[in-house]
Design a protein around this motif. Structure first.
Motif, PDB file in Angstrom:
ATOM      1  N   TYR A 191       1.088  -0.821   0.135  1.00 39.34           N
ATOM      2  CA  TYR A 191       0.109   0.502   0.519  1.00 39.34           C
ATOM      3  C   TYR A 191       0.674   1.414   0.106  1.00 39.34           C
ATOM      4  N   SER A 192       1.793   1.014   0.306  1.00 42.77           N
ATOM      5  CA  SER A 192       2.752   2.389   0.543  1.00 42.77           C
ATOM      6  C   SER A 192       4.709   1.909  -0.185  1.00 42.77           C
ATOM      7  N   ARG A 193       3.763   1.181  -1.372  1.00 41.78           N
ATOM      8  CA  ARG A 193       5.334   1.310  -1.792  1.00 41.78           C
ATOM      9  C   ARG A 193       5.454   2.587  -3.561  1.00 41.78           C
ATOM     10  N   ARG A 194       5.216   4.128  -3.145  1.00 41.16           N
ATOM     11  CA  ARG A 194       5.207   5.243  -3.892  1.00 41.16           C
ATOM     12  C   ARG A 194       6.390   6.551  -3.183  1.00 41.16           C
ATOM     13  N   HIS A 195       7.179   7.224  -3.975  1.00 45.04           N
ATOM     14  CA  HIS A 195       7.961   8.623  -3.354  1.00 45.04           C
ATOM     15  C   HIS A 195       7.733   9.144  -4.168  1.00 45.04           C
ATOM     16  N   ILE A 196       7.522  10.730  -3.587  1.00 38.69           N
ATOM     17  CA  ILE A 196       7.331  11.944  -4.877  1.00 38.69           C
ATOM     18  C   ILE A 196       8.404  12.027  -5.871  1.00 38.69           C
ATOM     19  N   ASN A 197       9.748  11.082  -5.600  1.00 42.32           N
ATOM     20  CA  ASN A 197      10.698  11.180  -6.421  1.00 42.32           C
ATOM     21  C   ASN A 197      11.272   9.546  -7.126  1.00 42.32           C
ATOM     22  N   LEU A 198      11.700   8.924  -5.931  1.00 47.97           N
ATOM     23  CA  LEU A 198      12.073   7.486  -6.155  1.00 47.97           C
ATOM     24  C   LEU A 198      11.640   6.704  -6.471  1.00 47.97           C
ATOM     25  N   ASP A 199      11.999   5.703  -7.501  1.00 38.85           N
ATOM     26  CA  ASP A 199      10.993   5.120  -8.457  1.00 38.85           C
ATOM     27  C   ASP A 199      11.195   3.106  -7.821  1.00 38.85           C
ATOM     28  N   PRO A 200      10.538   2.438  -7.168  1.00 45.81           N
ATOM     29  CA  PRO A 200      10.748   1.537  -5.459  1.00 45.81           C
ATOM     30  C   PRO A 200      11.530   0.341  -6.911  1.00 45.81           C
ATOM     31  N   ASP A 201      10.682   0.036  -8.446  1.00 42.53           N
ATOM     32  CA  ASP A 201      11.379  -0.532  -8.767  1.00 42.53           C
ATOM     33  C   ASP A 201      12.861  -0.265  -9.289  1.00 42.53           C
ATOM     34  N   VAL A 202      13.334   1.020  -9.751  1.00 43.98           N
ATOM     35  CA  VAL A 202      14.747   1.261 -10.342  1.00 43.98           C
ATOM     36  C   VAL A 202      15.503   1.587  -9.262  1.00 43.98           C
ATOM     37  N   ASP A 203      15.306   3.100  -8.460  1.00 45.96           N
ATOM     38  CA  ASP A 203      15.790   3.592  -7.430  1.00 45.96           C
ATOM     39  C   ASP A 203      16.324   2.412  -6.269  1.00 45.96           C
ATOM     40  N   LYS A 204      17.567   2.129  -5.956  1.00 44.67           N
ATOM     41  CA  LYS A 204      18.086   1.407  -4.935  1.00 44.67           C
ATOM     42  C   LYS A 204      17.573   2.451  -3.498  1.00 44.67           C
ATOM     43  N   ASP A 205      17.727   3.782  -3.966  1.00 42.04           N
ATOM     44  CA  ASP A 205      17.988   4.526  -2.608  1.00 42.04           C
ATOM     45  C   ASP A 205      16.112   4.320  -1.525  1.00 42.04           C
ATOM     46  N   PHE A 206      14.825   3.645  -2.380  1.00 38.46           N
ATOM     47  CA  PHE A 206      14.187   3.891  -2.090  1.00 38.46           C
ATOM     48  C   PHE A 206      13.752   3.297  -0.691  1.00 38.46           C
ATOM     49  N   TRP A 207      15.315   1.937  -1.117  1.00 33.51           N
ATOM     50  CA  TRP A 207      14.754   0.864  -0.097  1.00 33.51           C
ATOM     51  C   TRP A 207      15.575   1.100   0.496  1.00 33.51           C
ATOM     52  N   ASP A 208      16.035   2.089   1.209  1.00 33.66           N
ATOM     53  CA  ASP A 208      17.715   2.763   2.072  1.00 33.66           C
ATOM     54  C   ASP A 208      16.381   2.554   3.931  1.00 33.66           C
ATOM     55  N   PHE A 209      16.553   1.765   4.114  1.00 33.99           N
ATOM     56  CA  PHE A 209      15.314   2.594   5.368  1.00 33.99           C
ATOM     57  C   PHE A 209      14.832   0.733   6.299  1.00 33.99           C
ATOM     58  N   SER A 210      14.744   1.463   7.431  1.00 37.41           N
ATOM     59  CA  SER A 210      14.774   0.210   8.873  1.00 37.41           C
ATOM     60  C   SER A 210      14.162   0.656   9.624  1.00 37.41           C
ATOM     61  N   ASN A 211      13.720   0.079  10.408  1.00 34.99           N
ATOM     62  CA  ASN A 211      13.303   0.576  12.047  1.00 34.99           C
ATOM     63  C   ASN A 211      12.877   2.131  12.349  1.00 34.99           C
ATOM     64  N   LEU A 212      14.342   2.237  11.751  1.00 37.81           N
ATOM     65  CA  LEU A 212      14.626   3.503  11.989  1.00 37.81           C
ATOM     66  C   LEU A 212      13.437   4.877  11.534  1.00 37.81           C
ATOM     67  N   GLU A 213      13.830   4.548  10.415  1.00 36.48           N
ATOM     68  CA  GLU A 213      13.143   5.421   9.468  1.00 36.48           C
ATOM     69  C   GLU A 213      10.953   5.303   9.995  1.00 36.48           C
ATOM     70  N   PHE A 214      11.112   4.238   9.940  1.00 34.46           N
ATOM     71  CA  PHE A 214       9.373   4.079  10.393  1.00 34.46           C
ATOM     72  C   PHE A 214       9.099   4.800  11.163  1.00 34.46           C
ATOM     73  N   GLY A 215      10.293   4.909  12.274  1.00 30.77           N
ATOM     74  CA  GLY A 215       9.419   5.359  13.877  1.00 30.77           C
ATOM     75  C   GLY A 215      10.250   7.583  13.855  1.00 30.77           C
ATOM     76  N   TYR A 216      10.808   7.570  12.842  1.00 24.06           N
ATOM     77  CA  TYR A 216      11.489   8.968  12.625  1.00 24.06           C
ATOM     78  C   TYR A 216      10.493   9.499  11.828  1.00 24.06           C
ATOM     79  N   TYR A 217      10.006   8.772  10.495  1.00 23.34           N
ATOM     80  CA  TYR A 217       9.366   9.500   9.029  1.00 23.34           C
ATOM     81  C   TYR A 217       8.338   9.044   9.308  1.00 23.34           C
ATOM     82  N   ASP A 218       7.374   7.605   9.064  1.00 23.63           N
ATOM     83  CA  ASP A 218       6.960   7.684   9.013  1.00 23.63           C
ATOM     84  C   ASP A 218       5.130   7.121  10.475  1.00 23.63           C
ATOM     85  N   ILE A 219       5.274   7.011  10.979  1.00 25.40           N
ATOM     86  CA  ILE A 219       4.674   7.630  12.202  1.00 25.40           C
ATOM     87  C   ILE A 219       3.937   8.475  12.486  1.00 25.40           C
ATOM     88  N   PRO A 220       5.573   9.970  13.076  1.00 20.43           N
ATOM     89  CA  PRO A 220       5.614  11.062  12.803  1.00 20.43           C
ATOM     90  C   PRO A 220       4.301  12.015  11.759  1.00 20.43           C
TER      91      PRO A 220
END
Length: 415
Positions: free
Chosen positions: A134-163
């Motif tokens: 449901y959340s496989r999108r980004h304003i600039n990055l393409d998850p099928d092309v850009d590896k930077d899209f997948w550069d996340f773990s638990n920290l990013e969930f807590g620091y960005y997504d929940i807030p």
């Protein structure tokens, strides 16, 4: 090589080898063919369609994080069995690792927490963390092309997504606070958020953490440990060859599980056995139909990096940031060791609900978490001795064993 070493070596390569083959097969399997192949009738429905099927009114919302991820969040505005005004403040219900908001509906209106909590007359919001289907999108990055899209773990969930989800809900409802319910990873990332961004503590009335996942030193799930250690071991190899996404919806694991477990006999025997080995056995807790449905939405996808983080968490006695190795840790954190999350800063009123037969989030690890929280209201063990990890989302007994305690604390912090 030992048998376990062989499995660790073969698993990621096998997934890569067969991913495209099965993907091509499934690309031609639309709703009519799934019906003919006797997939569960709910298998092709999204969250709003599932809710509508059972008479619940839901909405779909779009949330954009500070770092550009586009998240999908759902809302059930009023439960089908709610006969009184809606209680305030709103309630946020966060899913666990490799799950989506669908997990809170898959066991049906008599057991799914998405239905049960809204039936208690709460304005219920269900976000989806970055990287699931449901959340496989980004304003600039393409998850099928850009590896930077997948550069996340638990920290990013807590620091960005929940807030971002909290801020959106409060703006939309014109509320100053909400009450938070987080399952497994959704509990651990709430703790991360408050340790890193203490300004969000004033936005939460109470947090109810259901089998929260922080460190997993004492996990009893051999399959979970094997899976996570495999991703940790092959993290450099997988990223070098361009494999950044782990266990997505539509991948080999999910599609094969969905195909096999749609059969009633296999679902009630082999699929149920596999779940018991992974999360803890609890005979009779989960309806066979629920087993068939849940594999249509699980696993829901995450990053390889996130799975590698869990591989680290089962081998250290700490709840800490991602470990890049000494050299990169110095660059990223300014220290050789990754810093641990400071739990003493988490002053939000917290309730923990968990079971003694939880193979994944072991009682020992959760007791450790409970001992570190400065404002723990209650550390509640479910009365049923066989209550396991997946029972939270999929047991037919949720209304008996965990809903009363959830309701108790939501009432105390609602008006």
């Amino acid at each position: 090589m030992s048998p376990i070493t062989n499995e660790i070596f073969i698993l990621p390569l096998s997934l890569i080898m067969f991913k495209n083959i099965l993907g091509d097969i499934e690309a031609g399997v639309g709703k009519p063919l799934k019906f003919n192949l006797m997939y569960p009738s709910m298998s092709s429905l999204n969250f709003t369609e599932l809710a509508t099927r059972h008479g619940y009114v839901s909405e779909q919302h779009t949330v954009i994080t500070e770092d550009g991820y586009i998240l999908t969040m759902f809302r059930i505005t009023k439960g089908r069995h709610c006969r009184r005004p809606i209680r305030k403040p709103p309630v946020l219900l966060m899913h666990g690792l490799l799950m989506s908001s669908d997990s809170f509906l898959d066991s049906g209106p008599n057991a799914g927490l998405g239905y049960l909590i809204s039936d208690l007359c709460y304005d219920l919001w269900l976000p989806n963390i970055r990287g699931n289907y449901y959340s496989r999108r980004h304003i600039n990055l393409d998850p099928d092309v850009d590896k930077d899209f997948w550069d996340f773990s638990n920290l990013e969930f807590g620091y960005y997504d929940i807030p971002a989800s909290i801020d959106y809900i409060l703006r939309h409802t014109k509320s100053t606070k909400l009450n938070y319910i987080g399952f497994s990873q959704g509990g651990g990332t709430f703790v991360i958020m408050n340790s890193k961004r203490p300004e969000y503590m004033k936005k939460t009335g109470v947090a109810i953490l259901l089998a929260p996942g922080t460190k997993h030193t004492y996990t009893r799930s051999t399959l979970f440990r094997l899976l996570c250690e495999t991703y940790l071991l092959y993290f450099p190899l997988l990223t070098d060859i361009g494999e950044y996404e782990a266990l997505p919806l539509g991948g080999i694991v999910q599609k094969l599980s969905a195909f096999l477990c749609k059969d009633t006999i296999i679902a009630s025997s082999g699929c149920r056995l596999a779940l018991g080995l992974l999360y803890g056995p609890h005979p009779g807790s989960m309806e066979t139909e629920t087993v068939k449905v849940l594999f249509q939405h699980f696993p829901a996808g995450t990053s390889v990096k996130n799975m590698a983080w869990y591989g680290q968490s089962v081998n250290i006695d700490a709840f800490q940031n991602f470990d890049y190795g000494a050299i990169k840790n110095l660059q990223v954190y300014g220290s050789v060791q990754p810093p641990a999350f400071n739990l003493s800063l988490v002053e939000v009123p917290i309730v923990i609900i968990h079971g003694r037969n939880d193979f994944l989030a072991s009682p020992a690890d959760i007791e450790w978490l409970a001992s570190k929280l400065p404002n723990l209201l209650e550390d509640f063990y479910v009365e049923e001795p066989l209550w396991n990890h997946f029972d939270v989302t999929y047991s037919r007994l949720t209304s008996k064993y965990i809903l009363p305690k959830i309701s108790e604390y939501l009432k105390k912090y609602s008006h």
